[in-house]
Design a protein around this motif. Structure first.
Motif, PDB file in Angstrom:
ATOM      1  N   ARG A 117      45.277 108.032   5.632  1.00  0.00           N
ATOM      2  CA  ARG A 117      44.154 106.878   5.596  1.00  0.00           C
ATOM      3  C   ARG A 117      44.366 105.968   4.340  1.00  0.00           C
ATOM      4  NH1 ARG A 117      38.613 110.735   6.850  1.00  0.00           N
ATOM      5  NH2 ARG A 117      39.793 111.891   8.234  1.00  0.00           N
ATOM      6  N   ARG A 118      44.762 106.601   3.157  1.00  0.00           N
ATOM      7  CA  ARG A 118      45.097 105.745   1.950  1.00  0.00           C
ATOM      8  C   ARG A 118      46.220 104.995   2.228  1.00  0.00           C
ATOM      9  NH1 ARG A 118      44.644 110.743  -1.440  1.00  0.00           N
ATOM     10  NH2 ARG A 118      42.513 111.071  -1.867  1.00  0.00           N
ATOM     11  N   GLU A 119      47.378 105.268   2.755  1.00  0.00           N
ATOM     12  CA  GLU A 119      48.515 104.434   3.085  1.00  0.00           C
ATOM     13  C   GLU A 119      48.285 103.256   3.974  1.00  0.00           C
ATOM     14  OE1 GLU A 119      51.491 107.031   4.606  1.00  0.00           O
ATOM     15  OE2 GLU A 119      51.837 108.078   2.549  1.00  0.00           O
ATOM     16  N   LEU A 120      47.256 103.702   5.122  1.00  0.00           N
ATOM     17  CA  LEU A 120      46.977 102.699   6.046  1.00  0.00           C
ATOM     18  C   LEU A 120      46.292 101.685   5.441  1.00  0.00           C
ATOM     19  CD1 LEU A 120      46.077 104.810   9.128  1.00  0.00           C
ATOM     20  CD2 LEU A 120      47.968 103.457   8.867  1.00  0.00           C
ATOM     21  N   ILE A 121      45.150 101.961   4.469  1.00  0.00           N
ATOM     22  CA  ILE A 121      44.365 101.004   3.838  1.00  0.00           C
ATOM     23  C   ILE A 121      45.237 100.165   2.867  1.00  0.00           C
ATOM     24  CG2 ILE A 121      42.612 100.507   2.039  1.00  0.00           C
ATOM     25  CD1 ILE A 121      41.072 103.133   3.442  1.00  0.00           C
ATOM     26  N   GLY A 122      46.110 100.898   2.380  1.00  0.00           N
ATOM     27  CA  GLY A 122      47.202 100.225   1.469  1.00  0.00           C
ATOM     28  C   GLY A 122      48.094  98.963   1.975  1.00  0.00           C
ATOM     29  N   THR A 123      48.300  99.187   3.346  1.00  0.00           N
ATOM     30  CA  THR A 123      49.069  98.114   4.029  1.00  0.00           C
ATOM     31  C   THR A 123      48.081  96.845   4.297  1.00  0.00           C
ATOM     32  OG1 THR A 123      47.980  98.607   6.260  1.00  0.00           O
ATOM     33  CG2 THR A 123      49.903  99.930   5.755  1.00  0.00           C
ATOM     34  N   LEU A 124      47.158  96.891   3.593  1.00  0.00           N
ATOM     35  CA  LEU A 124      46.203  95.631   3.577  1.00  0.00           C
ATOM     36  C   LEU A 124      46.468  94.662   2.353  1.00  0.00           C
ATOM     37  CD1 LEU A 124      42.713  96.875   4.946  1.00  0.00           C
ATOM     38  CD2 LEU A 124      44.406  95.508   6.246  1.00  0.00           C
ATOM     39  N   GLU A 125      47.090  95.286   1.424  1.00  0.00           N
ATOM     40  CA  GLU A 125      47.657  94.600   0.161  1.00  0.00           C
ATOM     41  C   GLU A 125      48.626  93.923   0.148  1.00  0.00           C
ATOM     42  OE1 GLU A 125      45.204  94.701  -2.040  1.00  0.00           O
ATOM     43  OE2 GLU A 125      44.055  96.004  -0.856  1.00  0.00           O
ATOM     44  N   VAL A 126      48.902  92.991  -0.585  1.00  0.00           N
ATOM     45  CA  VAL A 126      50.137  92.339  -0.893  1.00  0.00           C
ATOM     46  C   VAL A 126      51.085  92.945  -1.897  1.00  0.00           C
ATOM     47  CG1 VAL A 126      51.311  89.952  -1.128  1.00  0.00           C
ATOM     48  CG2 VAL A 126      49.123  90.214   0.171  1.00  0.00           C
ATOM     49  N   PRO A 127      52.075  93.650  -1.758  1.00  0.00           N
ATOM     50  CA  PRO A 127      52.821  94.124  -2.825  1.00  0.00           C
ATOM     51  C   PRO A 127      53.318  93.101  -3.841  1.00  0.00           C
ATOM     52  CG  PRO A 127      53.722  94.695  -0.663  1.00  0.00           C
ATOM     53  CD  PRO A 127      52.570  93.711  -0.203  1.00  0.00           C
ATOM     54  N   ASP A 128      53.615  93.588  -4.989  1.00  0.00           N
ATOM     55  CA  ASP A 128      54.215  92.697  -6.139  1.00  0.00           C
ATOM     56  C   ASP A 128      55.475  91.962  -5.645  1.00  0.00           C
ATOM     57  OD1 ASP A 128      52.159  93.221  -7.874  1.00  0.00           O
ATOM     58  OD2 ASP A 128      53.293  94.757  -8.814  1.00  0.00           O
ATOM     59  N   GLY A 129      55.681  90.772  -5.533  1.00  0.00           N
ATOM     60  CA  GLY A 129      56.828  90.064  -5.279  1.00  0.00           C
ATOM     61  C   GLY A 129      56.973  89.533  -3.932  1.00  0.00           C
ATOM     62  N   LYS A 130      55.947  89.953  -3.110  1.00  0.00           N
ATOM     63  CA  LYS A 130      55.783  89.386  -1.563  1.00  0.00           C
ATOM     64  C   LYS A 130      54.698  88.539  -1.468  1.00  0.00           C
ATOM     65  CE  LYS A 130      58.765  92.674  -0.510  1.00  0.00           C
ATOM     66  NZ  LYS A 130      59.990  92.349   0.078  1.00  0.00           N
ATOM     67  N   LYS A 131      54.986  87.761  -0.406  1.00  0.00           N
ATOM     68  CA  LYS A 131      53.869  86.764   0.018  1.00  0.00           C
ATOM     69  C   LYS A 131      52.756  87.076   0.893  1.00  0.00           C
ATOM     70  CE  LYS A 131      57.250  83.074  -0.721  1.00  0.00           C
ATOM     71  NZ  LYS A 131      57.763  81.850  -0.284  1.00  0.00           N
ATOM     72  N   VAL A 132      53.268  88.211   1.595  1.00  0.00           N
ATOM     73  CA  VAL A 132      52.235  88.527   2.666  1.00  0.00           C
ATOM     74  C   VAL A 132      51.736  90.366   2.326  1.00  0.00           C
ATOM     75  CG1 VAL A 132      52.845  87.021   4.367  1.00  0.00           C
ATOM     76  CG2 VAL A 132      53.898  89.013   4.344  1.00  0.00           C
ATOM     77  N   SER A 133      50.831  90.647   3.040  1.00  0.00           N
ATOM     78  CA  SER A 133      50.466  92.047   3.281  1.00  0.00           C
ATOM     79  C   SER A 133      51.581  92.865   3.913  1.00  0.00           C
ATOM     80  CB  SER A 133      49.101  92.216   3.644  1.00  0.00           C
ATOM     81  OG  SER A 133      49.251  92.176   4.884  1.00  0.00           O
ATOM     82  N   MET A 134      51.410  94.228   3.698  1.00  0.00           N
ATOM     83  CA  MET A 134      52.511  95.110   4.445  1.00  0.00           C
ATOM     84  C   MET A 134      52.074  95.235   5.937  1.00  0.00           C
ATOM     85  SD  MET A 134      54.874  96.216   2.647  1.00  0.00           S
ATOM     86  CE  MET A 134      55.566  97.448   3.410  1.00  0.00           C
ATOM     87  N   MET A 156      46.299  93.589  15.358  1.00  0.00           N
ATOM     88  CA  MET A 156      47.362  92.764  15.636  1.00  0.00           C
ATOM     89  C   MET A 156      47.034  91.277  15.536  1.00  0.00           C
ATOM     90  SD  MET A 156      49.848  94.731  16.315  1.00  0.00           S
ATOM     91  CE  MET A 156      51.255  93.393  16.982  1.00  0.00           C
ATOM     92  N   THR A 157      45.880  90.803  15.476  1.00  0.00           N
ATOM     93  CA  THR A 157      45.574  89.275  15.238  1.00  0.00           C
ATOM     94  C   THR A 157      44.692  88.993  14.286  1.00  0.00           C
ATOM     95  OG1 THR A 157      43.824  89.576  16.700  1.00  0.00           O
ATOM     96  CG2 THR A 157      45.682  89.125  17.773  1.00  0.00           C
ATOM     97  N   ALA A 158      43.879  90.113  13.600  1.00  0.00           N
ATOM     98  CA  ALA A 158      42.834  89.705  12.715  1.00  0.00           C
ATOM     99  C   ALA A 158      43.738  89.690  11.141  1.00  0.00           C
ATOM    100  CB  ALA A 158      41.674  90.615  12.414  1.00  0.00           C
ATOM    101  N   LYS A 159      43.283  88.679  10.246  1.00  0.00           N
ATOM    102  CA  LYS A 159      43.797  88.832   8.952  1.00  0.00           C
ATOM    103  C   LYS A 159      43.386  90.081   8.261  1.00  0.00           C
ATOM    104  CE  LYS A 159      45.584  84.562   9.308  1.00  0.00           C
ATOM    105  NZ  LYS A 159      47.049  84.499   9.738  1.00  0.00           N
ATOM    106  N   ALA A 160      44.301  90.350   7.435  1.00  0.00           N
ATOM    107  CA  ALA A 160      44.147  91.435   6.418  1.00  0.00           C
ATOM    108  C   ALA A 160      42.919  91.475   5.862  1.00  0.00           C
ATOM    109  CB  ALA A 160      45.119  91.813   5.374  1.00  0.00           C
ATOM    110  N   PRO A 161      42.293  90.281   5.143  1.00  0.00           N
ATOM    111  CA  PRO A 161      40.953  90.314   4.742  1.00  0.00           C
ATOM    112  C   PRO A 161      39.660  90.608   5.504  1.00  0.00           C
ATOM    113  CG  PRO A 161      42.204  88.690   3.731  1.00  0.00           C
ATOM    114  CD  PRO A 161      43.083  89.222   4.994  1.00  0.00           C
ATOM    115  N   LYS A 162      39.940  90.227   6.528  1.00  0.00           N
ATOM    116  CA  LYS A 162      38.922  90.445   7.849  1.00  0.00           C
ATOM    117  C   LYS A 162      38.794  91.853   8.174  1.00  0.00           C
ATOM    118  CE  LYS A 162      35.941  88.152  10.870  1.00  0.00           C
ATOM    119  NZ  LYS A 162      35.103  87.341  10.084  1.00  0.00           N
ATOM    120  N   ILE A 163      40.008  92.724   8.232  1.00  0.00           N
ATOM    121  CA  ILE A 163      40.003  93.927   8.426  1.00  0.00           C
ATOM    122  C   ILE A 163      39.426  94.836   7.231  1.00  0.00           C
ATOM    123  CG2 ILE A 163      41.683  95.968   8.963  1.00  0.00           C
ATOM    124  CD1 ILE A 163      43.475  94.092  10.431  1.00  0.00           C
TER     125      ILE A 163
END
Length: 477
Positions: free
Chosen positions: A194-211, A263-270
């Motif tokens: 569950r933590r890893e799934l929620i973590g996919t909503l974050e943008v890693p350092d050096g990346k432009k988009v979320s996981m 598959m369509t909603a933006k990460a902040p919305k989710i």
């Protein structure tokens, strides 16, 4: 308002006529059957007989009586159709029907008893169960649920409640059922997942988009590097392990509904989703991506092989054939001339068979020994398959040789291709999959031996045999 989610059309047609009934609807709902005709004959006045019949058909079609609004506020086609059945020449007499409200209520109660209609309160538990079942097993929206619930009430002869009551019921039933489904989806996922799934909503350092966005975006770069990225994407998705979560108690259509949003909603919305819905959405989305990411990688592999490797090798092979064609033609002409002489030399000279020197002497009159030897060497060099005893030239050597020369393109992703993709096959394809899975170990050897290749000997056919077993990198023992 409780029914704010309904369209204006839905609200307008609830328990009311918005268009004229079709001829089929007139026949279905307003055709007076035997019991109805028997009941209506007891009414003394024409307008009461006509009003009673209109009420009888209206409740069957709309699920409600019009006593409290306009009991004769029906399309003229309805009035004319019923009047014709009753033999009433002047349908306008129905205007007298609303004069006595008590008569309308008495007719309504009589029709209820005749047709077996129930009040909404008596059937509320049943329609609630029906709505809950639709929520749990379909992708119906609230509007869809509302329409289906109304249809259920009409078909089961239950009088419609007020619009607010009906629309509020749909909302109140739908919410807890969806919450229970979300809880059921999440229940089998361990805390770390569950933590890893929620973590996919974050943008890693050096990346432009979320996981999550990275996982949802197919790789389209048609190259070895692109193939490596596609398999890396599949590896990450599969590595989250959502496919192992037991969601057998949830209808597949509900998982698909959650995944469609994810598959369509933006990460902040989710991220703003409440309760278990956030993790349920992410888990369903990643489960969907487990299949689609592998499909995307295999499609890219197919395109890469077809356009960048096989097609390129075919073109290069054809160019090589055209380049060598003049040499091969000269060699073929000389060998054909020599063979023609050999065939034309008498096999017997007097009482004695012709000797080989005599045959060669005749051949050298046409083609010198040196030129004939050179022709043979040319054929063996350009068509090496004929050099093997019993081997047949599959006319594909040049293309395959060029393809083997492109090994560097596929080498970087072979290990991932063998290990990431969950390969499955029929019995006939088992040796191919086994060979693919053995490739990483073979590549890891500094000097692979022929015995490591012989294990898959049946897969090496035609000109591939020469390309494989004549490879200087293959150690012979």
């Amino acid at each position: 308002m409780a029914y704010e989610y309904l369209s204006s059309g839905q609200a307008a047609r609830y328990g009311a006529f918005v268009v004229d009934p079709t001829p089929a609807e007139l026949e279905k709902f307003f055709f007076l059957d035997g019991p109805a005709l028997e009941a209506v004959r007891s009414k003394r006045r024409r307008h009461n007989r006509l009003g009673w019949s209109i009420q009888w058909g209206t409740v069957r079609m709309l699920g409600t009586f019009l006593t409290e609004s306009d009991p004769v506020g029906v399309p003229q086609v309805v009035i004319d159709y019923v009047a014709e059945q009753l033999g009433i020449d002047d349908p306008s007499c129905v205007k007298l029907y609303p004069e006595r409200l008590q008569t309308q209520y008495e007719h309504a109660w009589e029709i209820r008893d005749l047709l077996g209609y129930r009040d909404f309160d008596d059937a509320e538990a049943e329609v609630t169960a029906f709505i809950a079942s639709r929520v749990a097993k379909t992708r119906d929206s609230r509007r869809d649920l509302f329409d289906r619930a109304v249809l259920w009430l009409i078909e089961n002869r239950v009088l419609l409640p007020g619009l607010s009551t009906m629309s509020r019921l749909v909302t109140e039933v739908r919410r807890p059922v969806l919450e229970a489904i979300n809880e059921q989806v999440v229940a089998g996922a361990p805390v770390h997942m569950r933590r890893e799934l929620i973590g996919t909503l974050e943008v890693p350092d050096g990346k432009k988009v979320s996981m999550l966005e990275w996982m949802r975006t197919p790789v389209t770069k048609l190259s070895g590097t692109g193939m490596l990225d596609a398999l890396d994407r599949s590896s990450y998705v599969l590595g989250l392990g959502t496919g192992a979560v037991d969601v057998s108690g949830v209808a597949p259509v509900k998982l698909a509904e959650l995944a469609a949003y994810g598959m369509t909603a933006k990460a902040p919305k989710i991220r703003q989703l409440k309760g278990a819905r956030r993790v349920a959405t992410l888990l369903s989305t990643v489960r969907e991506l487990e299949g689609s990411s592998v499909d995307d990688a295999l499609l890219l592999f197919d395109l890469l092989m077809a356009t960048r490797l096989l097609a390129w090798a075919a073109r290069a092979g054809n160019r090589e054939k055209l380049k060598n064609l003049p040499k091969l033609r000269v060699a073929a002409v000389r060998m054909a001339a020599a063979w023609k002489v050999a065939l034309g030399t008498p096999q017997e000279a007097g009482d004695k068979a012709a000797t080989m020197p005599e045959v060669m002497s005749a051949v050298e009159q046409v083609v010198s020994r040196d030129k004939l030897a050179a022709a043979v060497e040319t054929v063996f060099a350009l068509l090496p398959a004929v050099a093997e005893a019993g081997a047949e030239d599959d006319n594909d050597l040049e293309r395959r040789a060029e393809l083997a020369g492109r090994y560097a393109t596929v080498r970087p992703f072979i290990e991932l291709l063998a290990s990431v993709v969950p390969w499955g096959c029929t019995a006939a394809g088992t040796p191919v999959v086994a060979a693919l899975r053995a490739l990483p170990a073979l590549m890891a050897r500094k000097k692979p031996g022929a015995e490591h290749v012989r294990e898959f000997d049946e897969l090496i056919t035609g000109s591939w045999r020469r390309l494989v077993f004549a490879n200087p990198r293959l150690e012979r023992r």
